[in-house]
Design a protein around this motif. Structure first.
Motif, PDB file in Angstrom:
ATOM      1  N   ILE A  32      27.896  62.656  36.400  1.00 58.65           N
ATOM      2  CA  ILE A  32      27.703  63.097  37.727  1.00 58.65           C
ATOM      3  C   ILE A  32      26.680  64.167  37.890  1.00 58.65           C
ATOM      4  O   ILE A  32      26.846  65.022  37.437  1.00 58.65           O
ATOM      5  CB  ILE A  32      29.179  63.842  38.222  1.00 58.65           C
ATOM      6  N   ASN A  33      25.718  63.747  38.758  1.00 58.36           N
ATOM      7  CA  ASN A  33      24.457  64.656  39.122  1.00 58.36           C
ATOM      8  C   ASN A  33      24.752  65.334  40.375  1.00 58.36           C
ATOM      9  O   ASN A  33      24.952  64.760  41.592  1.00 58.36           O
ATOM     10  CB  ASN A  33      23.401  63.750  39.323  1.00 58.36           C
ATOM     11  N   ASN A  34      25.136  66.609  40.076  1.00 57.47           N
ATOM     12  CA  ASN A  34      25.317  67.413  41.418  1.00 57.47           C
ATOM     13  C   ASN A  34      23.991  68.174  41.855  1.00 57.47           C
ATOM     14  O   ASN A  34      24.231  69.133  42.668  1.00 57.47           O
ATOM     15  CB  ASN A  34      26.280  68.589  41.131  1.00 57.47           C
ATOM     16  N   ARG A  35      22.787  67.788  41.371  1.00 61.10           N
ATOM     17  CA  ARG A  35      21.612  68.539  41.482  1.00 61.10           C
ATOM     18  C   ARG A  35      20.522  67.651  42.282  1.00 61.10           C
ATOM     19  O   ARG A  35      20.213  66.444  42.109  1.00 61.10           O
ATOM     20  CB  ARG A  35      20.823  68.838  40.154  1.00 61.10           C
ATOM     21  N   PRO A  36      20.063  68.224  43.412  1.00 54.09           N
ATOM     22  CA  PRO A  36      19.056  67.607  44.287  1.00 54.09           C
ATOM     23  C   PRO A  36      17.863  67.368  43.349  1.00 54.09           C
ATOM     24  O   PRO A  36      17.513  68.444  42.590  1.00 54.09           O
ATOM     25  CB  PRO A  36      18.906  68.613  45.314  1.00 54.09           C
ATOM     26  N   ASP A  37      17.353  66.239  43.597  1.00 53.56           N
ATOM     27  CA  ASP A  37      15.791  66.044  43.025  1.00 53.56           C
ATOM     28  C   ASP A  37      14.916  66.973  43.580  1.00 53.56           C
ATOM     29  O   ASP A  37      14.919  67.553  44.510  1.00 53.56           O
ATOM     30  CB  ASP A  37      15.253  64.604  43.195  1.00 53.56           C
ATOM     31  N   ASP A  38      13.791  67.591  42.499  1.00 57.01           N
ATOM     32  CA  ASP A  38      12.821  68.142  42.794  1.00 57.01           C
ATOM     33  C   ASP A  38      13.136  69.576  43.205  1.00 57.01           C
ATOM     34  O   ASP A  38      12.463  70.543  44.110  1.00 57.01           O
ATOM     35  CB  ASP A  38      11.956  67.506  43.966  1.00 57.01           C
ATOM     36  N   GLU A  39      14.373  70.188  42.882  1.00 55.06           N
ATOM     37  CA  GLU A  39      14.848  71.524  43.107  1.00 55.06           C
ATOM     38  C   GLU A  39      13.665  72.479  42.440  1.00 55.06           C
ATOM     39  O   GLU A  39      13.673  73.496  42.912  1.00 55.06           O
ATOM     40  CB  GLU A  39      16.322  71.593  42.467  1.00 55.06           C
ATOM     41  N   ALA A  62      25.587  60.379  41.805  1.00 61.74           N
ATOM     42  CA  ALA A  62      24.928  61.302  42.600  1.00 61.74           C
ATOM     43  C   ALA A  62      25.683  61.979  43.572  1.00 61.74           C
ATOM     44  O   ALA A  62      26.114  61.245  44.550  1.00 61.74           O
ATOM     45  CB  ALA A  62      23.581  60.837  43.005  1.00 61.74           C
ATOM     46  N   VAL A  63      25.993  63.292  43.498  1.00 63.70           N
ATOM     47  CA  VAL A  63      26.592  63.914  44.567  1.00 63.70           C
ATOM     48  C   VAL A  63      25.734  65.237  44.688  1.00 63.70           C
ATOM     49  O   VAL A  63      26.539  66.416  44.280  1.00 63.70           O
ATOM     50  CB  VAL A  63      27.994  64.411  44.303  1.00 63.70           C
ATOM     51  N   PRO A  64      24.632  65.221  45.260  1.00 60.12           N
ATOM     52  CA  PRO A  64      24.044  66.498  45.135  1.00 60.12           C
ATOM     53  C   PRO A  64      24.593  67.544  46.211  1.00 60.12           C
ATOM     54  O   PRO A  64      24.932  67.344  47.175  1.00 60.12           O
ATOM     55  CB  PRO A  64      22.490  66.073  45.663  1.00 60.12           C
ATOM     56  N   VAL A  65      24.226  68.651  45.597  1.00 59.58           N
ATOM     57  CA  VAL A  65      24.730  70.110  46.265  1.00 59.58           C
ATOM     58  C   VAL A  65      23.574  71.097  46.433  1.00 59.58           C
ATOM     59  O   VAL A  65      22.900  71.564  45.414  1.00 59.58           O
ATOM     60  CB  VAL A  65      25.768  70.747  45.553  1.00 59.58           C
ATOM     61  N   LEU A  91      30.895  64.363  32.535  1.00 61.16           N
ATOM     62  CA  LEU A  91      30.095  65.066  32.561  1.00 61.16           C
ATOM     63  C   LEU A  91      29.527  65.422  33.882  1.00 61.16           C
ATOM     64  O   LEU A  91      28.781  64.172  34.414  1.00 61.16           O
ATOM     65  CB  LEU A  91      29.175  64.885  31.606  1.00 61.16           C
ATOM     66  N   ALA A  92      29.681  66.708  34.601  1.00 64.99           N
ATOM     67  CA  ALA A  92      28.724  66.811  35.675  1.00 64.99           C
ATOM     68  C   ALA A  92      27.879  67.953  35.543  1.00 64.99           C
ATOM     69  O   ALA A  92      28.131  68.892  34.712  1.00 64.99           O
ATOM     70  CB  ALA A  92      30.018  67.333  36.784  1.00 64.99           C
ATOM     71  N   TYR A  93      26.690  67.517  36.164  1.00 62.14           N
ATOM     72  CA  TYR A  93      25.539  68.803  35.961  1.00 62.14           C
ATOM     73  C   TYR A  93      24.910  69.117  37.003  1.00 62.14           C
ATOM     74  O   TYR A  93      25.021  68.469  38.129  1.00 62.14           O
ATOM     75  CB  TYR A  93      24.731  68.252  34.904  1.00 62.14           C
ATOM     76  N   CYS A  94      24.508  70.289  37.128  1.00 59.35           N
ATOM     77  CA  CYS A  94      23.601  70.822  38.078  1.00 59.35           C
ATOM     78  C   CYS A  94      22.519  71.790  37.438  1.00 59.35           C
ATOM     79  O   CYS A  94      22.265  71.476  36.038  1.00 59.35           O
ATOM     80  CB  CYS A  94      24.144  71.667  39.294  1.00 59.35           C
ATOM     81  N   ARG A  95      22.041  72.776  38.133  1.00 63.26           N
ATOM     82  CA  ARG A  95      20.819  73.573  37.233  1.00 63.26           C
ATOM     83  C   ARG A  95      21.648  74.499  36.130  1.00 63.26           C
ATOM     84  O   ARG A  95      21.172  74.523  35.388  1.00 63.26           O
ATOM     85  CB  ARG A  95      20.169  74.460  38.408  1.00 63.26           C
ATOM     86  N   SER A 100      28.456  72.373  39.951  1.00 56.04           N
ATOM     87  CA  SER A 100      29.426  71.210  39.663  1.00 56.04           C
ATOM     88  C   SER A 100      30.688  71.822  39.742  1.00 56.04           C
ATOM     89  O   SER A 100      31.895  71.302  39.744  1.00 56.04           O
ATOM     90  CB  SER A 100      28.962  70.847  38.135  1.00 56.04           C
ATOM     91  N   THR A 101      31.127  73.090  38.976  1.00 52.85           N
ATOM     92  CA  THR A 101      32.108  73.750  38.678  1.00 52.85           C
ATOM     93  C   THR A 101      32.780  74.049  40.132  1.00 52.85           C
ATOM     94  O   THR A 101      33.952  73.739  40.424  1.00 52.85           O
ATOM     95  CB  THR A 101      32.256  74.893  37.859  1.00 52.85           C
ATOM     96  N   LEU A 102      32.118  74.675  40.875  1.00 47.08           N
ATOM     97  CA  LEU A 102      32.616  74.998  42.185  1.00 47.08           C
ATOM     98  C   LEU A 102      32.853  73.661  42.916  1.00 47.08           C
ATOM     99  O   LEU A 102      34.184  73.722  43.700  1.00 47.08           O
ATOM    100  CB  LEU A 102      31.608  75.714  43.073  1.00 47.08           C
ATOM    101  N   LEU A 103      32.308  72.690  42.972  1.00 47.56           N
ATOM    102  CA  LEU A 103      32.768  71.391  43.779  1.00 47.56           C
ATOM    103  C   LEU A 103      33.742  70.828  43.058  1.00 47.56           C
ATOM    104  O   LEU A 103      34.784  70.331  43.732  1.00 47.56           O
ATOM    105  CB  LEU A 103      31.300  70.501  43.528  1.00 47.56           C
ATOM    106  N   TRP A 104      34.066  70.837  41.643  1.00 39.14           N
ATOM    107  CA  TRP A 104      35.244  70.280  41.117  1.00 39.14           C
ATOM    108  C   TRP A 104      36.329  71.222  41.540  1.00 39.14           C
ATOM    109  O   TRP A 104      37.410  70.557  42.042  1.00 39.14           O
ATOM    110  CB  TRP A 104      34.880  70.492  39.908  1.00 39.14           C
ATOM    111  N   ALA A 105      36.205  72.587  41.504  1.00 40.09           N
ATOM    112  CA  ALA A 105      37.330  73.133  42.132  1.00 40.09           C
ATOM    113  C   ALA A 105      37.794  73.075  43.409  1.00 40.09           C
ATOM    114  O   ALA A 105      39.150  72.751  43.656  1.00 40.09           O
ATOM    115  CB  ALA A 105      36.990  74.800  41.970  1.00 40.09           C
ATOM    116  N   LEU A 106      37.022  72.745  44.486  1.00 45.32           N
ATOM    117  CA  LEU A 106      37.379  72.479  45.709  1.00 45.32           C
ATOM    118  C   LEU A 106      37.953  71.257  45.825  1.00 45.32           C
ATOM    119  O   LEU A 106      38.786  71.096  46.572  1.00 45.32           O
ATOM    120  CB  LEU A 106      35.901  72.569  46.680  1.00 45.32           C
ATOM    121  N   THR A 107      37.271  70.330  45.173  1.00 46.33           N
ATOM    122  CA  THR A 107      37.857  68.782  45.002  1.00 46.33           C
ATOM    123  C   THR A 107      39.410  68.759  44.701  1.00 46.33           C
ATOM    124  O   THR A 107      40.170  68.168  45.279  1.00 46.33           O
ATOM    125  CB  THR A 107      36.971  68.026  44.490  1.00 46.33           C
ATOM    126  N   ARG A 108      39.560  69.534  43.597  1.00 42.61           N
ATOM    127  CA  ARG A 108      40.676  69.469  43.046  1.00 42.61           C
ATOM    128  C   ARG A 108      41.771  70.340  43.925  1.00 42.61           C
ATOM    129  O   ARG A 108      43.061  69.996  43.926  1.00 42.61           O
ATOM    130  CB  ARG A 108      40.830  69.717  41.658  1.00 42.61           C
TER     131      ARG A 108
END
Length: 142
Positions: A32-39, A62-65, A91-95, A100-108
């Motif tokens: 899971i890609n939680n990072r916008p392109d060209d950040e 892709a779930v960019p944040v 595997l979820a990643y961002c910068r 990724s962790t915050l989005l997972w916590a909110l989702t759960r």
């Protein structure tokens, strides 16, 4: 580099194409890609990670944040991506791994998991969910 949040979920900073194989070796079936392109200049864009993920026989989402916060569609997207793994690992990643962790916590929390337990899981992996803890509590109560 990959930090384990749960038995089936890893989070990490930005990954490279080469790290897709490393994730697969750990049993990851969904990236899971939680990072916008060209950040930032030089980051590997999502299309490259997606191509490597699919070439490895895994699923890509892709779930960019952006830094502006979280929206309901992002929680919906993360929930759908988490469900795709079935018995596999994710595997979820961002910068840095934090979004990724915050989005997972909110989702759960929205799914009914107890915010205190989620906070403890995140802390054991080195992440602080304090910035979204009030939202987690509200989602869990709602």
């Amino acid at each position: 580099m990959f930090r384990q949040l749960t038995k089936s979920l890893y989070v990490s900073p930005q990954i490279s194409v080469d790290q897709v194989a490393e994730a697969k070796a750990l049993g990851v079936t969904v990236i899971i890609n939680n990072r916008p392109d060209d950040e930032e200049p030089g980051q590997t864009n999502g299309a490259e990670i997606e191509a490597a993920t699919k070439a490895a026989g895994m699923t890509y989402a892709a779930v960019p944040v952006a830094h502006g916060g979280f929206a309901p569609w992002q929680l919906d997207g993360m929930a759908a991506a988490l469900e795709q793994a079935g018995e596999g690992k994710i595997l979820a990643y961002c910068r840095s791994g934090t979004r990724s962790t915050l989005l997972w916590a909110l989702t759960r929390a929205r799914a009914g998991d107890h915010p205190a337990a989620l906070t403890e899981q995140a802390a054991s992996a080195g992440y602080d969910v304090t910035p979204v803890r009030q939202i987690m509590d509200a989602l869990a109560a709602g």
